[in-house]
Design a protein around this motif. Structure first.
Motif, PDB file in Angstrom:
ATOM      1  N   ARG A   1       0.889  -1.270  -0.024  1.00 52.71           N
ATOM      2  CA  ARG A   1      -0.004  -0.053   0.082  1.00 52.71           C
ATOM      3  C   ARG A   1       0.835   1.216   0.056  1.00 52.71           C
ATOM      4  NH1 ARG A   1      -5.435  -0.044   3.373  1.00 52.71           N
ATOM      5  NH2 ARG A   1      -5.771   1.522   1.709  1.00 52.71           N
ATOM      6  N   VAL A   2       2.174   0.974  -0.020  1.00 50.81           N
ATOM      7  CA  VAL A   2       3.202   2.333  -0.065  1.00 50.81           C
ATOM      8  C   VAL A   2       4.158   2.119  -1.277  1.00 50.81           C
ATOM      9  CG1 VAL A   2       4.728   3.592   1.257  1.00 50.81           C
ATOM     10  CG2 VAL A   2       3.120   2.231   2.605  1.00 50.81           C
ATOM     11  N   SER A   3       3.936   3.347  -2.045  1.00 48.46           N
ATOM     12  CA  SER A   3       4.610   3.316  -3.146  1.00 48.46           C
ATOM     13  C   SER A   3       5.895   3.891  -3.354  1.00 48.46           C
ATOM     14  CB  SER A   3       3.802   4.093  -4.498  1.00 48.46           C
ATOM     15  OG  SER A   3       3.255   5.186  -4.104  1.00 48.46           O
ATOM     16  N   ALA A   4       6.194   4.654  -2.380  1.00 52.07           N
ATOM     17  CA  ALA A   4       7.307   5.483  -1.989  1.00 52.07           C
ATOM     18  C   ALA A   4       7.485   6.146  -0.703  1.00 52.07           C
ATOM     19  CB  ALA A   4       7.850   6.492  -3.125  1.00 52.07           C
ATOM     20  N   LEU A   5       8.521   6.386  -0.292  1.00 52.89           N
ATOM     21  CA  LEU A   5       8.631   7.389   0.957  1.00 52.89           C
ATOM     22  C   LEU A   5       9.401   8.641   0.584  1.00 52.89           C
ATOM     23  CD1 LEU A   5       9.402   4.430   3.523  1.00 52.89           C
ATOM     24  CD2 LEU A   5       7.430   5.667   3.292  1.00 52.89           C
ATOM     25  N   ILE A   6       9.005   9.752   1.457  1.00 52.87           N
ATOM     26  CA  ILE A   6       9.788  11.082   1.496  1.00 52.87           C
ATOM     27  C   ILE A   6       9.679  11.499   3.071  1.00 52.87           C
ATOM     28  CG2 ILE A   6       9.733  13.540   0.997  1.00 52.87           C
ATOM     29  CD1 ILE A   6       8.085  12.854  -1.576  1.00 52.87           C
ATOM     30  N   LEU A   7      11.107  11.133   3.640  1.00 55.84           N
ATOM     31  CA  LEU A   7      11.418  11.187   4.933  1.00 55.84           C
ATOM     32  C   LEU A   7      12.234  12.383   5.297  1.00 55.84           C
ATOM     33  CD1 LEU A   7      12.434   7.542   5.541  1.00 55.84           C
ATOM     34  CD2 LEU A   7      10.126   8.505   5.694  1.00 55.84           C
ATOM     35  N   VAL A   8      11.726  13.407   5.927  1.00 56.66           N
ATOM     36  CA  VAL A   8      12.062  14.546   6.341  1.00 56.66           C
ATOM     37  C   VAL A   8      12.778  14.531   7.839  1.00 56.66           C
ATOM     38  CG1 VAL A   8      11.982  17.098   6.534  1.00 56.66           C
ATOM     39  CG2 VAL A   8      10.514  15.838   4.937  1.00 56.66           C
ATOM     40  N   ALA A   9      14.156  14.336   7.892  1.00 55.53           N
ATOM     41  CA  ALA A   9      14.625  14.115   9.167  1.00 55.53           C
ATOM     42  C   ALA A   9      13.859  13.021  10.084  1.00 55.53           C
ATOM     43  CB  ALA A   9      14.842  15.476  10.126  1.00 55.53           C
ATOM     44  N   PRO A  10      13.806  11.856   9.502  1.00 54.65           N
ATOM     45  CA  PRO A  10      13.108  10.703  10.386  1.00 54.65           C
ATOM     46  C   PRO A  10      13.913  10.664  11.497  1.00 54.65           C
ATOM     47  CG  PRO A  10      14.307   9.679   8.619  1.00 54.65           C
ATOM     48  CD  PRO A  10      14.511  11.099   8.384  1.00 54.65           C
ATOM     49  N   TRP A  11      12.885  10.232  12.606  1.00 53.87           N
ATOM     50  CA  TRP A  11      13.322   9.945  14.150  1.00 53.87           C
ATOM     51  C   TRP A  11      13.662   8.566  14.172  1.00 53.87           C
ATOM     52  CZ3 TRP A  11      11.136  11.801  19.350  1.00 53.87           C
ATOM     53  CH2 TRP A  11      11.972  11.553  20.355  1.00 53.87           C
ATOM     54  N   VAL A  12      14.936   8.133  13.722  1.00 52.80           N
ATOM     55  CA  VAL A  12      15.135   6.753  13.715  1.00 52.80           C
ATOM     56  C   VAL A  12      16.122   6.187  14.615  1.00 52.80           C
ATOM     57  CG1 VAL A  12      15.883   4.649  12.163  1.00 52.80           C
ATOM     58  CG2 VAL A  12      14.522   6.348  11.175  1.00 52.80           C
ATOM     59  N   TYR A  13      17.415   6.892  14.750  1.00 52.53           N
ATOM     60  CA  TYR A  13      18.404   6.520  15.734  1.00 52.53           C
ATOM     61  C   TYR A  13      18.236   7.504  16.836  1.00 52.53           C
ATOM     62  CZ  TYR A  13      20.336   4.109  11.739  1.00 52.53           C
ATOM     63  OH  TYR A  13      20.837   3.073  10.726  1.00 52.53           O
TER      64      TYR A  13
END
Length: 332
Positions: free
Chosen positions: A171-183
């Motif tokens: 259901r997700v074709s692509a991602l645009i991530l702006v400073a994602p809080w991952v680490y």
């Protein structure tokens, strides 16, 4: 003399223990004043949809969708804000996405004008858990007729976008991530400790501070002098709704025992990803964002100069340039 000293020390120890154990109960548990629902505090561009969620009568979700949104276009964009923010963080660039397809930005619980359930409002799964946020995201898509979408997420919204792509990649074709809080390096507590009544009152106090003073908005800009009074008002729109503070406290209390673990699964995200960082981000270091991009199988990394944690707000023209070039290259 020694006995007197020991008694004084024992008295001090007792006072410290009492302060730790009983002090948090001095924090008022009375809900804030305001209107009864987000709909009553709505702005002219506000829209609402009710989504199902187990153990509730349904959750009212506030969202923004510009009139120019191309509902007939197969491309769709679902925009996800960060911690303490709301859908209005995307307002400066919403038309950029709407020119390419349907564009929707919504308030995640309990932010903005979306529902603000407290413990008496649900039976069953906690609506503030990570799993609940993913379920609610796809329920929003279902309610609005979005079969598939590009997820655009800022900060913790980027984390949610990654989790959603892992849960339902079809259901997700692509991602645009702006400073994602991952680490993320924030401390987490054992669940038994985080759920103590004292900790819940402290969570409520922190939630009120975060929701009332807008400190994270200032920290999110490289130059806070560019924040208008209108923008500050939109950031604090949640405070118009009665009990917002109790709902924020519920979310914060749960997050204390919920670590961010998505970094262990980045190699499983095989769809195209654009990862954007502001050059002067004070909340998510630029090297953390670069590290995320390097761990993803198909990622493009871009830095927007002179911007902080929310380049879509602070530098919308530069943000549009970067995003449009990437979308064009990907045929989206």
């Amino acid at each position: 003399m020694l006995r007197i000293l020991l008694r004084v020390l024992a008295g001090l120890v007792v006072l410290v223990v009492l302060a730790v154990v009983a002090g948090p109960f001095l924090i008022s548990g009375k809900p804030s004043d305001g209107v009864a629902s987000g709909a009553e505090a709505a702005e002219p561009e506000s829209r609402f949809v009710v989504i199902p969620f187990a153990g509730t009568a349904g959750l009212a979700i506030h969202y923004l969708e510009p009139p120019s949104s191309a509902s007939s276009d197969p491309t769709a964009f679902l925009l996800l804000h960060g911690f303490t923010f709301n859908a209005w963080t995307w307002q400066p660039v919403l038309d950029v996405f709407a020119a390419r397809g349907r564009a929707v930005a919504y308030d995640q619980l309990p932010y903005g004008l979306s529902a603000k359930p407290t413990r008496t409002d649900w039976e069953g799964p906690n609506p503030y858990s990570k799993e609940a946020a993913i379920t609610q995201l796809f329920s929003v898509m279902d309610a609005l007729g979005l079969e598939r979408a590009v997820l655009v997420g800022n900060s913790s919204g980027g984390t949610l976008a990654l989790e959603a792509a892992l849960a339902h990649p079809e259901r997700v074709s692509a991602l645009i991530l702006v400073a994602p809080w991952v680490y993320a390096t924030r401390p987490t507590l054992p669940e038994w400790l985080a759920s103590l009544p004292q900790m819940r009152r402290l969570s409520l106090l922190i939630a009120r501070k975060l929701g009332e003073n807008g400190s994270l908005l200032d920290l999110s800009y490289a130059d806070a002098s560019g924040i208008t009074e209108e923008r500050r008002a939109r950031f604090g729109v949640h405070t118009r709704v009665a009990g917002w503070d109790l709902a924020w406290g519920e979310l914060l209390a749960l997050s204390l025992s919920a670590p961010v673990t998505v970094s262990a699964h980045l190699e499983e995200v095989t769809i195209p990803v654009l990862l954007i960082s502001g050059e002067n981000d004070r909340l998510v270091p630029i090297e953390d964002s670069r590290r995320v991009a390097e761990a993803l199988p198909d990622a493009t990394f871009a830095v927007i100069e002179g911007c902080g944690h929310v380049p879509q707000e602070e530098c919308p023209d530069a943000f549009e340039t970067v995003v449009s070039a990437w979308l064009d290259a990907r045929g989206l």
